[in-house]
Design a protein around this motif. Structure first.
Motif, PDB file in Angstrom:
ATOM      1  N   HIS A  53      13.345  43.788  31.608  1.00 26.63           N
ATOM      2  CA  HIS A  53      14.878  45.320  31.152  1.00 26.63           C
ATOM      3  C   HIS A  53      15.822  45.214  30.689  1.00 26.63           C
ATOM      4  CE1 HIS A  53      11.510  47.824  32.565  1.00 26.63           C
ATOM      5  NE2 HIS A  53      11.363  47.303  33.449  1.00 26.63           N
ATOM      6  N   GLU A  54      16.632  44.052  31.054  1.00 25.26           N
ATOM      7  CA  GLU A  54      18.524  43.955  30.460  1.00 25.26           C
ATOM      8  C   GLU A  54      18.068  43.603  29.638  1.00 25.26           C
ATOM      9  OE1 GLU A  54      19.848  41.578  33.698  1.00 25.26           O
ATOM     10  OE2 GLU A  54      20.292  43.680  35.116  1.00 25.26           O
ATOM     11  N   PHE A  57      17.382  46.941  27.210  1.00 25.06           N
ATOM     12  CA  PHE A  57      18.772  47.701  27.179  1.00 25.06           C
ATOM     13  C   PHE A  57      20.189  46.972  26.809  1.00 25.06           C
ATOM     14  CE2 PHE A  57      23.191  48.140  29.729  1.00 25.06           C
ATOM     15  CZ  PHE A  57      23.302  49.127  29.039  1.00 25.06           C
ATOM     16  N   HIS A  58      20.333  45.902  26.534  1.00 20.30           N
ATOM     17  CA  HIS A  58      21.430  44.844  25.722  1.00 20.30           C
ATOM     18  C   HIS A  58      21.217  45.309  24.117  1.00 20.30           C
ATOM     19  CE1 HIS A  58      23.873  43.873  28.900  1.00 20.30           C
ATOM     20  NE2 HIS A  58      22.621  43.316  29.284  1.00 20.30           N
ATOM     21  N   GLU A 365      19.704  48.534  41.200  1.00 23.61           N
ATOM     22  CA  GLU A 365      19.606  47.861  40.388  1.00 23.61           C
ATOM     23  C   GLU A 365      19.136  46.501  41.321  1.00 23.61           C
ATOM     24  OE1 GLU A 365      24.006  45.586  39.447  1.00 23.61           O
ATOM     25  OE2 GLU A 365      24.044  47.416  40.493  1.00 23.61           O
ATOM     26  N   LEU A 380      20.010  51.084  34.830  1.00 23.34           N
ATOM     27  CA  LEU A 380      20.370  50.851  33.374  1.00 23.34           C
ATOM     28  C   LEU A 380      20.144  52.405  32.666  1.00 23.34           C
ATOM     29  CD1 LEU A 380      17.610  48.009  32.617  1.00 23.34           C
ATOM     30  CD2 LEU A 380      19.967  48.146  32.815  1.00 23.34           C
TER      31      LEU A 380
END
Length: 424
Positions: A53-54, A57-58, A365, A380
């Motif tokens: 997921h991160e 997100f980025h 988180e 996020l």
């Protein structure tokens, strides 16, 4: 630990801030008592999913919400959905051909059977939810929703419905593909007027970013797999016991065929179990691929809501979603009292201390908690809207309109409050 005075963390000895005795004390320095019920095990297994997921997100931060998403999951979902839907199409074609070209009764019977199975596997178009607000009973709410749709450049909703869950949804249902906005009354009552505007903007943005042909194709395959499982699933324990009783009665009556029936049942049951497990695995895989392909669209809906309301309003909405368990508990307690259920819910939610809000955000988180399947983790989404700079209110809702909407929803509030009291 439920004290209301400052103390030292038993794990790292950091000073713990005094907290509301209604909520758990935790240590922001070392995450001690972060999840009193689940412990550290509630988030340790989610590290890989959170990392994925991160990365998304980025990627959204770098390329924007309108950039082409990573298509690996989408292509995989379309390929798998096509394979499933082709079975339904093949059955339909075979049934029509057998009825039209065949000349014998057995072939016609097979054609009818194939068409019946194809009908059983057909995609479900969804049903109109209950508690639909008629436009003439909630004119201000419909007017505000139409204004938001115009600001988004999408078609307005046909109906607005209310339910008793802490959530909201945008649906397209029925053969006529009616657009329905579903507002969960507990969530709606927990929000400020600006956050309600953000909620409307977020859900109505799905008419622009979420209603794609590929999504309907994938959903048709998911519906078909559910029907497959229903067809292949062995009978319930009660049905099997009833069947065994019938066979036992036949055995005592000296009727023939009992041994063959037992043999056939013993032979088919493992095959049924295998087929059901295979269908469940296919459904799980297709669901996961479909969810991953649509996660970027949620950031687009958050961005659209921030443009219509404000980034701070969307952040408040997302923070409210993190307090779902708190809201459900407060609502049940309010239903046992003699006061106004919704006023007590609002008072409770407004009194949640900052330490509890921070704990919920930290838990999101670490665990990757999201508003539902197919959504990015809420923390996020909060980070995303914090980086947006939309501060104006291009589609404002006046105080008079807010009061008018409250008056329009008052009969619905009374109905759901009575239902809650009866269900407790």
């Amino acid at each position: 630990m439920q004290e209301n005075t400052d103390a030292a963390c038993p794990q790292c000895r950091a000073t713990l801030r005094a907290s509301d005795p209604r909520f758990s004390v935790w240590c922001p320095a070392c995450d001690w008592n972060l999840d009193p019920i689940g412990g550290e095990g509630s988030w340790r297994s989610r590290s890989r999913a959170v990392a994925r997921h991160e990365r998304l997100f980025h990627r959204v931060l770098a390329n924007g919400t309108q950039a082409a998403p990573s298509n690996a999951a989408l292509y995989g979902a379309i390929v798998l959905a096509t394979a499933v839907n082709l079975v339904t199409l093949a059955l339909t074609g075979a049934g029509v051909w057998l009825l039209a070209a065949a000349g014998t009764w057995p072939e016609r019977i097979l054609g009818v059977l194939a068409l019946l199975i194809a009908v059983l596997l057909r995609p479900r178009l969804g049903r109109m939810p209950g508690n639909v607000l008629a436009p003439d009973t909630a004119p201000t709410l419909y007017e505000v929703a139409d204004r938001i749709s115009a600001g988004l450049g999408t078609r307005p909703v046909d109906f607005i419905a209310v339910d008793g869950r802490f959530r909201s949804a945008y649906k397209v249902v029925g053969i006529r593909r009616r657009r329905v906005l579903v507002l969960g009354l507990p969530l709606w009552e927990s929000l400020t007027p600006d956050e309600r505007l953000a909620l409307l903007g977020y859900e109505l943005a799905h008419a622009r970013v979420g209603a794609r042909l590929s999504g309907r194709w994938i959903q048709a395959a998911l519906d078909a797999l559910v029907s497959w499982a229903d067809v292949f699933r062995p009978g319930t324990d009660e049905q099997r016991e009833r069947h065994a009783a019938v066979l036992s009665a036949r055995r005592w009556a000296g009727r023939s065929g009992v041994g063959m029936a037992n043999f056939g049942e013993a032979l088919l049951r493992p095959l049924q179990e295998l087929l059901v497990h295979t269908v469940h695995l296919l459904h799980r895989l297709l669901s996961r691929l479909g969810e991953r392909s649509g996660e970027q669209a949620e950031y687009g809906a958050d961005e659209a809501a921030a443009r219509l309301a404000s980034a701070r309003s969307v952040e408040g909405l997302l923070e409210a979603l993190l307090l779902r368990e708190t809201a459900v508990f407060a609502l049940r307690r309010a239903a046992r009292s003699e006061g106004d259920v919704w006023e007590e819910l609002r008072d409770h939610m407004n009194s949640v201390p900052g330490t509890e809000r921070a704990r919920r955000l930290r838990l999101s988180e670490l665990r990757g908690d999201a508003a539902g399947t197919g959504f990015p983790p809420t923390y996020l989404r909060i980070q995303f809207v914090r980086k947006l700079s939309f501060a104006e209110l291009p589609v404002p809702v006046t105080s008079a309109e807010s009061r008018s909407i409250d008056a329009e929803l008052e009969p619905t509030r009374a109905v759901f409050a009575a239902w809650l009291r009866e269900s407790i």
